[in-house]
Scaffold this motif. Structure first.
Motif, mmCIF file in Angstrom:
data_model
loop_
_atom_site.group_PDB
_atom_site.id
_atom_site.type_symbol
_atom_site.label_atom_id
_atom_site.label_comp_id
_atom_site.label_asym_id
_atom_site.label_seq_id
_atom_site.Cartn_x
_atom_site.Cartn_y
_atom_site.Cartn_z
ATOM 1 N N LEU A 171 18.254 51.309 53.861
ATOM 2 C CA LEU A 171 17.597 51.242 52.554
ATOM 3 C C LEU A 171 16.797 49.940 52.418
ATOM 4 C CD1 LEU A 171 17.155 52.514 49.778
ATOM 5 C CD2 LEU A 171 19.249 51.396 48.999
ATOM 6 N N GLY A 172 17.360 48.894 52.935
ATOM 7 C CA GLY A 172 16.658 47.608 52.885
ATOM 8 C C GLY A 172 15.372 47.654 53.689
ATOM 9 N N SER B 38 12.807 49.703 51.777
ATOM 10 C CA SER B 38 12.244 48.928 50.657
ATOM 11 C C SER B 38 11.242 47.907 51.166
ATOM 12 C CB SER B 38 13.386 48.205 49.912
ATOM 13 O OG SER B 38 14.283 49.147 49.348
ATOM 14 N N ALA C 99 8.013 49.706 52.100
ATOM 15 C CA ALA C 99 7.285 50.096 50.896
ATOM 16 C C ALA C 99 6.566 48.906 50.292
ATOM 17 C CB ALA C 99 8.252 50.709 49.876
ATOM 18 N N ALA C 100 7.210 47.770 50.307
ATOM 19 C CA ALA C 100 6.592 46.571 49.730
ATOM 20 C C ALA C 100 5.381 46.159 50.550
ATOM 21 C CB ALA C 100 7.625 45.430 49.687
#
Length: 313
Positions: free
Chosen positions: A294-295, A298, A301-302
């Protein structure tokens, strides 16, 4: 003078001393070693194997021929002439706690003979010439556990002679009749009582009437021979006690069965707990991996939003 000559002279002097043991002062020639005795483990003993010929009442022992007397517990003589217990033995053998004099022609033993030995636990005079036992014979020997006067020429025994030692005495031998003072079951009590009866009915009248053991035997014998009711009551009590013991055994078996079942259940629960802990560890590992993924998502995505802000509007 050489050591061999000195040693030879010493033993010659020792032999002369033992040969003339009828004199007032003597040196005892004995073999020192450990010996097993009834009711006792191996005890260090001075076993007299020469002929001291102690025939005078005031004969005094001054030393032994060789070796140390420290730790010697028993003075043992077999088939030697020792008509009287010699004086000064307590000084020569400071740790003495036992006598065994067998076939030594011992004529008498008195409280004065035994007074120097308050720690005495064993006294045996076997196949000797003792004719009487006085009331106060053991007044200084309250720790006596084993006493034997088998095969003597006893014609008088004071009824209170064993009073002082009745609390410590474990075995008493008189005229080949063994009296075990540690009573526990009816068979033992009967054997003790029969031996006491034989003593009491011998030529010496009223031989033993003071010790608590004989009193107990007379009471037990009176209860058994007093009538059928007493005997029946005794048998009933024995049957009840046996039944109670059987019931207690059954209960103990049931408790043991329950305990075994409980132990099995506990083992099963422990196994389930171990499996649960293993599963928990696996889930925790998977959750950690998911958090890592998940990290990473994320972060991706950033980065994407930074490169193409219009796509993230």
């Amino acid at each position: 003078m050489s050591t061999e000559i000195l040693t030879a002279l010493f033993f010659i002097i020792c032999i002369i001393s033992t040969i003339h043991a009828a004199d007032e002062e003597i040196t005892i020639d004995c073999k020192i070693g450990k010996v097993n005795y009834i009711f006792f483990n191996q005890l260090l003993s001075c076993t007299v194997y020469s002929k001291p010929n102690i025939v005078k009442r005031e004969t005094k022992v001054t030393s032994i021929c060789s070796g140390s007397t420290t730790g010697i517990r028993v003075f043992y003589a077999l088939s030697k002439i020792i008509r009287y217990i010699p004086k000064n033995l307590d000084q020569v053998f400071p740790d003495l706690t036992g006598f065994r004099l067998e076939n030594t022609q011992l004529k008498m033993v008195t409280k004065e003979d035994l007074q120097p030995f308050p720690e005495l636990t064993m006294f045996a005079s076997v196949s000797n010439h003792i004719e009487f036992l006085d009331e106060d014979l053991f007044m200084y020997n309250e720790k006596l556990q084993y006493v034997s006067f088998r095969a003597n020429k006893i014609s008088f025994i004071h009824p209170d002679v064993f009073n002082v030692v009745r609390g410590s005495l474990k075995q008493l031998y008189m005229d080949a009749q063994a009296i075990n003072c540690g009573i526990g079951n009816p068979t033992t009590v009967t054997a003790i009582g029969n031996a006491l009866d034989k003593l009491a009915s011998s030529e010496c009248t009223d031989i033993i009437n003071a010790p608590a053991l004989y009193t107990l035997w007379l009471e037990l014998k009176g209860q058994v021979s007093g009538g059928g009711e007493d005997l029946q009551q005794c048998q009933t009590q024995l049957a009840e006690a046996t039944a109670a013991l059987t019931s207690a055994s059954d209960n103990l078996l049931a408790v043991q069965t329950d305990l075994d079942s409980c132990t099995s259940n506990l083992e099963a629960i422990t196994a389930q707990y171990d499996e649960c802990m293993t599963n928990t560890t696996t889930v925790e590992d998977e959750l950690a991996a998911l958090e890592t993924t998940l990290g990473e998502v994320s972060l991706t995505a950033a980065n994407c939003c930074s490169a193409h802000p219009e796509s993230c509007a």
